[in-house]
Design a protein around this motif. Sequence first.
Motif, mmCIF file in Angstrom:
data_model
loop_
_atom_site.group_PDB
_atom_site.id
_atom_site.type_symbol
_atom_site.label_atom_id
_atom_site.label_comp_id
_atom_site.label_asym_id
_atom_site.label_seq_id
_atom_site.Cartn_x
_atom_site.Cartn_y
_atom_site.Cartn_z
ATOM 1 N N HIS A 230 0.953 -1.281 0.023
ATOM 2 C CA HIS A 230 0.166 -0.195 -0.316
ATOM 3 C C HIS A 230 0.902 1.283 -0.049
ATOM 4 C CE1 HIS A 230 -3.085 2.599 0.637
ATOM 5 N NE2 HIS A 230 -2.513 3.305 2.016
ATOM 6 N N ASN A 231 0.972 2.227 -0.771
ATOM 7 C CA ASN A 231 1.444 3.086 -1.209
ATOM 8 C C ASN A 231 0.960 4.711 -0.263
ATOM 9 O OD1 ASN A 231 4.019 1.706 -2.472
ATOM 10 N ND2 ASN A 231 3.118 1.777 -4.125
ATOM 11 N N GLY A 232 -0.708 4.744 0.175
ATOM 12 C CA GLY A 232 -1.198 5.449 0.119
ATOM 13 C C GLY A 232 -1.363 5.492 1.551
ATOM 14 N N PHE A 233 -2.288 6.752 2.128
ATOM 15 C CA PHE A 233 -1.941 6.838 3.058
ATOM 16 C C PHE A 233 -2.152 6.337 4.190
ATOM 17 C CE2 PHE A 233 -4.511 8.546 6.973
ATOM 18 C CZ PHE A 233 -3.617 9.202 7.883
ATOM 19 N N TRP A 234 -1.035 5.818 5.645
ATOM 20 C CA TRP A 234 -1.539 5.404 6.898
ATOM 21 C C TRP A 234 -1.085 5.715 8.022
ATOM 22 C CZ3 TRP A 234 1.587 3.452 10.481
ATOM 23 C CH2 TRP A 234 1.129 2.361 11.402
ATOM 24 N N GLN A 235 -2.522 6.387 9.041
ATOM 25 C CA GLN A 235 -0.889 6.870 10.012
ATOM 26 C C GLN A 235 -1.613 5.899 11.905
ATOM 27 O OE1 GLN A 235 0.862 9.475 10.424
ATOM 28 N NE2 GLN A 235 0.765 8.233 12.670
ATOM 29 N N PRO A 236 -1.598 5.831 12.777
ATOM 30 C CA PRO A 236 -1.411 5.134 13.923
ATOM 31 C C PRO A 236 -1.729 6.128 14.395
ATOM 32 C CG PRO A 236 1.282 5.160 13.718
ATOM 33 C CD PRO A 236 0.370 5.628 12.505
ATOM 34 N N MET A 237 -2.241 6.271 15.103
ATOM 35 C CA MET A 237 -2.471 7.393 16.897
ATOM 36 C C MET A 237 -1.775 7.302 17.882
ATOM 37 S SD MET A 237 -6.053 9.587 17.688
ATOM 38 C CE MET A 237 -6.685 8.511 19.078
ATOM 39 N N ASP A 238 -0.338 6.828 17.930
ATOM 40 C CA ASP A 238 -0.087 6.857 19.336
ATOM 41 C C ASP A 238 0.784 7.282 20.022
ATOM 42 O OD1 ASP A 238 0.033 3.646 18.619
ATOM 43 O OD2 ASP A 238 1.384 3.479 17.884
ATOM 44 N N THR A 239 0.430 8.279 20.019
ATOM 45 C CA THR A 239 0.997 9.567 20.441
ATOM 46 C C THR A 239 0.600 10.816 20.331
ATOM 47 O OG1 THR A 239 2.653 10.249 18.501
ATOM 48 C CG2 THR A 239 3.218 9.049 19.779
ATOM 49 N N HIS A 240 1.227 11.716 21.427
ATOM 50 C CA HIS A 240 0.063 13.003 21.162
ATOM 51 C C HIS A 240 0.376 13.924 19.786
ATOM 52 C CE1 HIS A 240 -0.470 17.419 22.880
ATOM 53 N NE2 HIS A 240 -1.379 16.654 23.453
ATOM 54 N N ARG A 241 1.233 13.227 18.861
ATOM 55 C CA ARG A 241 1.827 14.398 18.349
ATOM 56 C C ARG A 241 0.417 13.746 17.387
ATOM 57 N NH1 ARG A 241 3.666 13.475 13.597
ATOM 58 N NH2 ARG A 241 4.925 11.850 14.189
ATOM 59 N N GLU A 242 0.625 12.514 16.762
ATOM 60 C CA GLU A 242 -0.411 11.922 16.327
ATOM 61 C C GLU A 242 -1.276 11.923 16.397
ATOM 62 O OE1 GLU A 242 2.847 8.060 15.272
ATOM 63 O OE2 GLU A 242 1.473 7.607 17.326
ATOM 64 N N PHE A 243 -2.465 12.365 17.670
ATOM 65 C CA PHE A 243 -3.778 12.257 17.844
ATOM 66 C C PHE A 243 -3.391 13.994 17.178
ATOM 67 C CE2 PHE A 243 -5.911 15.482 21.236
ATOM 68 C CZ PHE A 243 -7.092 14.832 20.942
ATOM 69 N N LEU A 244 -2.674 14.655 17.617
ATOM 70 C CA LEU A 244 -2.845 16.125 16.733
ATOM 71 C C LEU A 244 -3.296 16.272 15.364
ATOM 72 C CD1 LEU A 244 -0.219 18.273 19.161
ATOM 73 C CD2 LEU A 244 -3.018 18.251 19.018
ATOM 74 N N LEU A 245 -2.225 15.377 14.876
ATOM 75 C CA LEU A 245 -2.306 15.406 13.263
ATOM 76 C C LEU A 245 -3.558 15.122 13.149
ATOM 77 C CD1 LEU A 245 -0.688 15.739 10.643
ATOM 78 C CD2 LEU A 245 -0.561 13.140 11.123
ATOM 79 N N LEU A 246 -3.927 14.090 12.984
ATOM 80 C CA LEU A 246 -5.452 12.710 12.928
ATOM 81 C C LEU A 246 -6.078 14.708 13.145
ATOM 82 C CD1 LEU A 246 -4.809 9.528 13.971
ATOM 83 C CD2 LEU A 246 -4.781 10.391 11.437
ATOM 84 N N ASN A 247 -6.512 15.070 14.317
ATOM 85 C CA ASN A 247 -7.358 15.625 14.569
ATOM 86 C C ASN A 247 -7.003 17.349 13.006
ATOM 87 O OD1 ASN A 247 -9.408 15.556 16.965
ATOM 88 N ND2 ASN A 247 -7.373 14.409 17.505
ATOM 89 N N ASN A 248 -5.965 17.707 13.356
ATOM 90 C CA ASN A 248 -6.146 18.944 12.289
ATOM 91 C C ASN A 248 -6.457 18.420 11.263
ATOM 92 O OD1 ASN A 248 -5.167 20.651 14.153
ATOM 93 N ND2 ASN A 248 -3.245 20.034 13.675
ATOM 94 N N MET A 249 -6.440 17.511 10.502
ATOM 95 C CA MET A 249 -6.746 16.898 8.951
ATOM 96 C C MET A 249 -8.393 16.417 8.744
ATOM 97 S SD MET A 249 -4.116 13.287 8.802
ATOM 98 C CE MET A 249 -4.082 12.922 6.734
ATOM 99 N N TYR A 250 -8.672 15.892 10.434
ATOM 100 C CA TYR A 250 -10.273 15.882 10.381
ATOM 101 C C TYR A 250 -10.899 17.011 10.278
ATOM 102 C CZ TYR A 250 -14.675 15.232 11.751
ATOM 103 O OH TYR A 250 -15.836 15.306 11.559
ATOM 104 N N LYS A 251 -10.102 18.789 11.013
ATOM 105 C CA LYS A 251 -10.322 19.702 11.290
ATOM 106 C C LYS A 251 -10.699 20.392 9.561
ATOM 107 C CE LYS A 251 -9.672 23.773 13.598
ATOM 108 N NZ LYS A 251 -9.013 24.561 14.658
ATOM 109 N N ASN A 252 -9.428 19.645 9.042
ATOM 110 C CA ASN A 252 -9.041 20.623 7.827
ATOM 111 C C ASN A 252 -10.018 19.686 6.744
ATOM 112 O OD1 ASN A 252 -7.653 23.350 9.427
ATOM 113 N ND2 ASN A 252 -6.065 21.604 8.888
ATOM 114 N N SER A 253 -10.468 19.296 6.882
ATOM 115 C CA SER A 253 -11.556 18.702 5.753
ATOM 116 C C SER A 253 -10.546 17.467 5.050
ATOM 117 C CB SER A 253 -12.147 19.074 5.139
ATOM 118 O OG SER A 253 -13.245 19.262 6.172
ATOM 119 N N LYS A 254 -9.451 17.009 5.633
ATOM 120 C CA LYS A 254 -7.811 16.891 4.640
ATOM 121 C C LYS A 254 -7.896 15.398 5.260
ATOM 122 C CE LYS A 254 -6.006 20.864 3.301
ATOM 123 N NZ LYS A 254 -5.108 21.798 3.077
#
Length: 264
Positions: A230-254
């Motif tokens: 799989h060469n596309g998107f994949w992201q775990p949520m293991d850390t606070h940084r990753e929590f912020l990353l995923l929430n920002n993506m959701y907030k910005n419709s990305k």
Amino acid sequence: MKTVILCGGFGTRIRDVSESLPKPMINIGPYPILFHIMKYYSYFSHKEFVLCLGYKSHVIKDFFLNYRVYTSDFQIDFDDNRAIKYLGSNLPIDWKVTLAETGLNTMTGGRVKKVAKYIGQDDNFMLTYGDGVGDIDLDELLQFHKYHGKILTVTGVHPPGRFGEIASTPDHSVIGFNEKPQSSGGRISGGFFVCKREIFEYLDDRESLVFEKDPINDLVRDNQMKVFPHNGFWQPMDTHREFLLLNNMYKNSKAPWIREKFSD
């Protein structure tokens, strides 16, 4: 076909986000990451789920038992014995969800073994973790799995090197699995497995059984494992940084994992 989701871990690396919630119930936007994962599988018509519960399982049970309360506006009439009138639901679902207690301290292999009875007579089942999202084409993943005929397919992705690295041949046969690589340019395990029911022959009843160790290494030894690249998107949520990353993506419709609207 069932989709088994591992939801029982302690999530020690992300305790700085919330100590009151199991990791699968930490939100991306207004909804738990577990719900995001299930919504993604549902988009591909996989709507029968088996949740392997452990740490703070009551939180996950409460969410599904009170699903309409969490996702709908409602009115309480205190003059009519507190009758509840739901004012519509933004998130209608048609899933079947089995919530299975698999033990507080049980490891991943032990959890999968404990839910064998809920797989029924299905020849194959999906398996994933309750803390990672991606835009994997689940139709292609399943087609690939059925075509090669091996017992286990793992999705191979390309992010940070602290996950189980996969070594494979040009025909996608797995020839090595390093659970904790130091660093290299190879693919790593992104979860999103497909399993034949014969996988249970590689599992035993030990609560200490780690799926990613002996069972997978035994499958590799027997040439019973393939990697789906799989060469596309994949992201775990293991850390606070990753929590912020995923929430920002959701907030910005990305958010690449969202295939259909969560609300009207």
